[in-house]
Scaffold this motif. Structure first.
Motif, PDB file in Angstrom:
ATOM      1  N   ILE A   1      36.658  40.264  45.398  1.00 22.30           N
ATOM      2  CA  ILE A   1      35.388  40.134  44.674  1.00 22.30           C
ATOM      3  C   ILE A   1      34.721  38.803  44.992  1.00 22.30           C
ATOM      4  CG2 ILE A   1      34.349  39.936  42.386  1.00 22.30           C
ATOM      5  CD1 ILE A   1      36.691  41.807  41.413  1.00 22.30           C
ATOM      6  N   LEU A   2      35.474  37.701  44.876  1.00 22.68           N
ATOM      7  CA  LEU A   2      34.876  36.378  45.081  1.00 22.68           C
ATOM      8  C   LEU A   2      34.426  36.200  46.528  1.00 22.68           C
ATOM      9  CD1 LEU A   2      34.114  33.647  43.949  1.00 22.68           C
ATOM     10  CD2 LEU A   2      36.463  32.862  44.381  1.00 22.68           C
ATOM     11  N   TYR A   3      35.237  36.667  47.467  1.00 20.55           N
ATOM     12  CA  TYR A   3      34.881  36.575  48.886  1.00 20.55           C
ATOM     13  C   TYR A   3      33.560  37.291  49.174  1.00 20.55           C
ATOM     14  CZ  TYR A   3      35.036  38.892  53.516  1.00 20.55           C
ATOM     15  OH  TYR A   3      34.721  39.448  54.730  1.00 20.55           O
ATOM     16  N   ARG A   4      33.404  38.494  48.650  1.00 23.71           N
ATOM     17  CA  ARG A   4      32.190  39.257  48.931  1.00 23.71           C
ATOM     18  C   ARG A   4      30.977  38.647  48.222  1.00 23.71           C
ATOM     19  NH1 ARG A   4      34.499  43.055  51.865  1.00 23.71           N
ATOM     20  NH2 ARG A   4      36.604  43.741  51.272  1.00 23.71           N
TER      21      ARG A   4
ATOM     22  N   GLN B   1      27.437  34.564  39.873  1.00 23.44           N
ATOM     23  CA  GLN B   1      27.500  34.528  38.417  1.00 23.44           C
ATOM     24  C   GLN B   1      28.071  35.813  37.827  1.00 23.44           C
ATOM     25  OE1 GLN B   1      27.163  31.633  37.005  1.00 23.44           O
ATOM     26  NE2 GLN B   1      26.705  30.932  39.102  1.00 23.44           N
ATOM     27  N   GLY B   2      28.211  36.848  38.636  1.00 26.94           N
ATOM     28  CA  GLY B   2      28.791  38.097  38.154  1.00 26.94           C
ATOM     29  C   GLY B   2      30.287  38.193  38.356  1.00 26.94           C
ATOM     30  N   TYR B   3      30.904  37.127  38.887  1.00 26.39           N
ATOM     31  CA  TYR B   3      32.320  37.200  39.262  1.00 26.39           C
ATOM     32  C   TYR B   3      33.226  37.558  38.091  1.00 26.39           C
ATOM     33  CZ  TYR B   3      37.050  35.643  40.333  1.00 26.39           C
ATOM     34  OH  TYR B   3      38.414  35.572  40.459  1.00 26.39           O
TER      35      TYR B   3
ATOM     36  N   GLU C   1      32.853  38.936  35.104  1.00 25.68           N
ATOM     37  CA  GLU C   1      32.736  40.285  34.539  1.00 25.68           C
ATOM     38  C   GLU C   1      33.309  41.336  35.477  1.00 25.68           C
ATOM     39  OE1 GLU C   1      29.330  43.364  32.773  1.00 25.68           O
ATOM     40  OE2 GLU C   1      28.765  41.365  33.463  1.00 25.68           O
ATOM     41  N   LEU C   2      33.013  41.225  36.763  1.00 25.52           N
ATOM     42  CA  LEU C   2      33.552  42.177  37.738  1.00 25.52           C
ATOM     43  C   LEU C   2      35.070  42.124  37.794  1.00 25.52           C
ATOM     44  CD1 LEU C   2      31.036  41.722  40.702  1.00 25.52           C
ATOM     45  CD2 LEU C   2      31.441  43.850  39.436  1.00 25.52           C
ATOM     46  N   ALA C   3      35.610  40.908  37.824  1.00 23.80           N
ATOM     47  CA  ALA C   3      37.055  40.745  37.953  1.00 23.80           C
ATOM     48  C   ALA C   3      37.790  41.206  36.695  1.00 23.80           C
ATOM     49  CB  ALA C   3      37.393  39.288  38.259  1.00 23.80           C
ATOM     50  N   LEU C   4      37.261  40.846  35.530  1.00 26.17           N
ATOM     51  CA  LEU C   4      37.966  41.145  34.279  1.00 26.17           C
ATOM     52  C   LEU C   4      38.076  42.632  34.000  1.00 26.17           C
ATOM     53  CD1 LEU C   4      36.680  38.295  31.948  1.00 26.17           C
ATOM     54  CD2 LEU C   4      39.067  38.755  32.548  1.00 26.17           C
ATOM     55  N   ASN C   5      37.108  43.428  34.434  1.00 24.05           N
ATOM     56  CA  ASN C   5      37.205  44.873  34.223  1.00 24.05           C
ATOM     57  C   ASN C   5      38.478  45.431  34.849  1.00 24.05           C
ATOM     58  OD1 ASN C   5      34.814  45.109  32.792  1.00 24.05           O
ATOM     59  ND2 ASN C   5      33.563  45.473  34.613  1.00 24.05           N
ATOM     60  N   ARG C   6      38.788  44.991  36.054  1.00 22.15           N
ATOM     61  CA  ARG C   6      39.992  45.479  36.727  1.00 22.15           C
ATOM     62  C   ARG C   6      41.249  44.793  36.191  1.00 22.15           C
ATOM     63  NH1 ARG C   6      43.299  45.590  41.235  1.00 22.15           N
ATOM     64  NH2 ARG C   6      43.365  47.592  42.349  1.00 22.15           N
ATOM     65  N   VAL C   7      41.121  43.521  35.833  1.00 25.56           N
ATOM     66  CA  VAL C   7      42.255  42.773  35.280  1.00 25.56           C
ATOM     67  C   VAL C   7      42.821  43.484  34.055  1.00 25.56           C
ATOM     68  CG1 VAL C   7      42.867  40.669  34.022  1.00 25.56           C
ATOM     69  CG2 VAL C   7      41.642  40.502  36.188  1.00 25.56           C
ATOM     70  N   TRP C   8      41.947  43.866  33.138  1.00 26.14           N
ATOM     71  CA  TRP C   8      42.443  44.473  31.900  1.00 26.14           C
ATOM     72  C   TRP C   8      43.070  45.840  32.142  1.00 26.14           C
ATOM     73  CZ3 TRP C   8      43.927  42.174  27.805  1.00 26.14           C
ATOM     74  CH2 TRP C   8      43.337  40.986  27.395  1.00 26.14           C
ATOM     75  N   GLN C   9      42.584  46.575  33.134  1.00 20.81           N
ATOM     76  CA  GLN C   9      43.224  47.844  33.472  1.00 20.81           C
ATOM     77  C   GLN C   9      44.652  47.622  33.959  1.00 20.81           C
ATOM     78  OE1 GLN C   9      42.177  51.009  33.115  1.00 20.81           O
ATOM     79  NE2 GLN C   9      40.227  50.396  32.201  1.00 20.81           N
ATOM     80  N   ALA C  10      44.832  46.625  34.817  1.00 26.99           N
ATOM     81  CA  ALA C  10      46.165  46.326  35.339  1.00 26.99           C
ATOM     82  C   ALA C  10      47.065  45.755  34.252  1.00 26.99           C
ATOM     83  CB  ALA C  10      46.058  45.357  36.507  1.00 26.99           C
ATOM     84  N   GLU C  11      46.506  44.940  33.378  1.00 32.18           N
ATOM     85  CA  GLU C  11      47.289  44.383  32.268  1.00 32.18           C
ATOM     86  C   GLU C  11      47.805  45.506  31.368  1.00 32.18           C
ATOM     87  OE1 GLU C  11      48.223  41.339  31.374  1.00 32.18           O
ATOM     88  OE2 GLU C  11      47.103  40.045  32.755  1.00 32.18           O
ATOM     89  N   ARG C  12      46.927  46.446  31.071  1.00 34.25           N
ATOM     90  CA  ARG C  12      47.333  47.547  30.199  1.00 34.25           C
ATOM     91  C   ARG C  12      48.440  48.388  30.838  1.00 34.25           C
ATOM     92  NH1 ARG C  12      47.861  52.350  29.364  1.00 34.25           N
ATOM     93  NH2 ARG C  12      47.266  52.726  31.523  1.00 34.25           N
ATOM     94  N   PHE C  13      48.289  48.684  32.134  1.00 32.98           N
ATOM     95  CA  PHE C  13      49.298  49.490  32.815  1.00 32.98           C
ATOM     96  C   PHE C  13      50.642  48.760  32.860  1.00 32.98           C
ATOM     97  CE2 PHE C  13      51.379  50.698  36.910  1.00 32.98           C
ATOM     98  CZ  PHE C  13      51.740  51.981  36.543  1.00 32.98           C
ATOM     99  N   SER C  14      50.625  47.469  33.169  1.00 37.23           N
ATOM    100  CA  SER C  14      51.877  46.712  33.242  1.00 37.23           C
ATOM    101  C   SER C  14      52.539  46.597  31.871  1.00 37.23           C
ATOM    102  CB  SER C  14      51.604  45.318  33.812  1.00 37.23           C
ATOM    103  OG  SER C  14      51.082  45.403  35.121  1.00 37.23           O
ATOM    104  N   TRP C  15      51.726  46.423  30.834  1.00 34.06           N
ATOM    105  CA  TRP C  15      52.245  46.384  29.466  1.00 34.06           C
ATOM    106  C   TRP C  15      52.870  47.733  29.103  1.00 34.06           C
ATOM    107  CZ3 TRP C  15      50.170  49.558  25.597  1.00 34.06           C
ATOM    108  CH2 TRP C  15      50.612  49.321  24.291  1.00 34.06           C
ATOM    109  N   TRP C  16      52.180  48.810  29.487  1.00 35.47           N
ATOM    110  CA  TRP C  16      52.682  50.148  29.178  1.00 35.47           C
ATOM    111  C   TRP C  16      54.000  50.420  29.898  1.00 35.47           C
ATOM    112  CZ3 TRP C  16      53.613  54.550  32.149  1.00 35.47           C
ATOM    113  CH2 TRP C  16      53.797  55.734  31.441  1.00 35.47           C
TER     114      TRP C  16
END
Length: 411
Positions: A318-321, A336-338, A340-355
């Protein structure tokens, strides 16, 4: 200007990258290929960086990103494509067929140490600057149009002027701490156990990973190559590595494997043993002004879902692009959108790893604080949920889709 400032070596770059782990090196390599100058500052030596024993399962997104960065030759030659993995549920094995369940997607088994080594070689070949073993690293004026980094290296003091700073320096680095406490919100769950990992030059007990849920606790049969194995068992946080001889580890590990698999296990001297605590952690936002947090500087996942390095790679992508939009497309506001873009995917991965962690570990000593449930109720809920996900194709599809990695955000 003070006397100390006059004595500083003044250098300049477009992007200052703090940290020469795989995320910092990958970001630097990708930017360099697009003609975007960058300098990396790392607090430890190259040998120390390479000595870190970390994950070895790469999502397709990271594999593609390494190919885009032109550092994939050795990975493509030596890595092992995995079409699936197994979950052993109290001795009964269920195979999650990644290829079939996701329409052809797979993961790659290739050690993080090897990824880092490949990136180091590429950076040396392209002549980009890296200041290893740097001290007193300070990020200045990050919430301005003229950020800078001051640091010391080999007895010299440096002032690095830059346009942007990428904080790729991990959970304990200076980048996140540069953001004032009142401007960040941190979410954390510390698990009541750790993983005791053993690395050995022995053939893996299985061609694919095996996640084991047993009444003795969790275990994972992983690998680094066809001749090097990486195995883990769940242990209390009070345990120390010295408590575990090789023989004691092998004996306990065998008891947690399915019986038919345990009979095939080849044991040998450990190359490395360590205990890693498990934590879920997210810092919001992942940026302040022209400072961007990448990877473990912004988030930590328990290793159960194999998401740590892969999640860092999606941040890098994301940051590279976005930086390419700034420098090559003339869109200075794109960065300036970094967060928000990153956190959407972060929370999906966090939830899966927690699960995955909830499903497969023994919470006998912490069931109440895990989900505000008593131990008996918590274990029964987890059993019912795992029964569904393992015995229904729809459930297996959910596991497989998240295990191979969700698509990177469109930038």
């Amino acid at each position: 200007m003070s006397y100390h400032e006059k004595m500083m070596q003044n250098i300049k770059t477009k992007v200052a990258i703090i940290g020469a782990g795989p995320s910092g090196l990958l970001l630097g390599q990708l930017l360099a290929k697009k003609g975007i100058d960058n300098i990396i500052i790392e607090r430890v030596s190259p040998d120390y960086v390479l000595g870190r024993i970390r994950a070895g399962i790469l999502e397709q997104g990271l594999v593609d990103l390494l190919r885009e960065a032109d550092v994939s030759d050795r990975m493509d030659e030596e890595g092992h494509v995995h079409d699936g993995f197994a979950i052993s549920y109290y001795g009964t094995s269920y195979r999650i067929d990644l290829n079939e369940l996701t329409g052809g997607k797979t993961v790659m088994c290739y050690g993080q140490t090897e990824v880092t080594r490949d990136l180091m070689v590429a950076r040396k070949e392209n002549g980009a600057s890296t200041y290893y073993s740097s001290t007193n690293v300070v990020l200045n004026d990050v919430d301005s149009a003229s950020p800078s980094v001051t640091f010391e290296h080999e007895g010299e003091s440096y002032l690095l002027d830059c346009d942007y700073i990428a904080g790729c320096d991990g959970f304990h680095g200076v980048s996140r701490k540069t953001i004032p406490e009142e401007k960040r919100t941190e979410f954390e769950r510390v698990y009541p156990f750790g993983w005791l990992g053993l690395l050995s030059d022995t053939p893996p007990v299985s061609d694919e990973l095996i996640y084991c849920k047993t009444d003795r606790g969790f275990a994972l049969a992983s690998q680094r190559s066809s001749t090097r194995s990486r195995y883990y068992i769940q242990v209390p946080l009070t345990d120390k590595v010295e408590d575990w001889s090789d023989d004691k580890f092998w004996d306990e590990f065998k008891k947690r494997l399915p019986a038919d698999t345990a009979r095939k296990l080849v044991t040998g001297p450990s190359i490395e043993k360590s205990i890693a605590p498990l934590r879920s952690f997210v810092c919001e936002p992942m940026q302040l002004g022209n400072l961007f947090l990448v990877g473990d500087a912004a988030h930590i996942v328990p290793p159960t879902g194999a998401k740590g390095l892969n999640l860092a790679a999606s941040d890098v992508s994301i940051l590279y692009r976005l930086l390419c939009k700034v420098y090559n497309d003339g869109e200075p506001s794109a960065v300036q959108g970094y967060s928000e873009l990153a956190l959407n995917r972060v929370w999906q991965a966090e939830r899966f790893s927690w699960w995955m962690s909830n499903m497969l570990h023994d919470f006998k000593d912490d069931a109440g604080t895990a989900n505000n449930l008593d131990q008996k109720t918590f274990e029964r809920f987890m059993k019912s949920e795992l029964d569904f996900f393992l015995t229904n194709k729809a459930g297996q599809e959910v596991i497989a889709t998240q295990y191979v990695g969700l698509p990177y955000p469109q930038v």
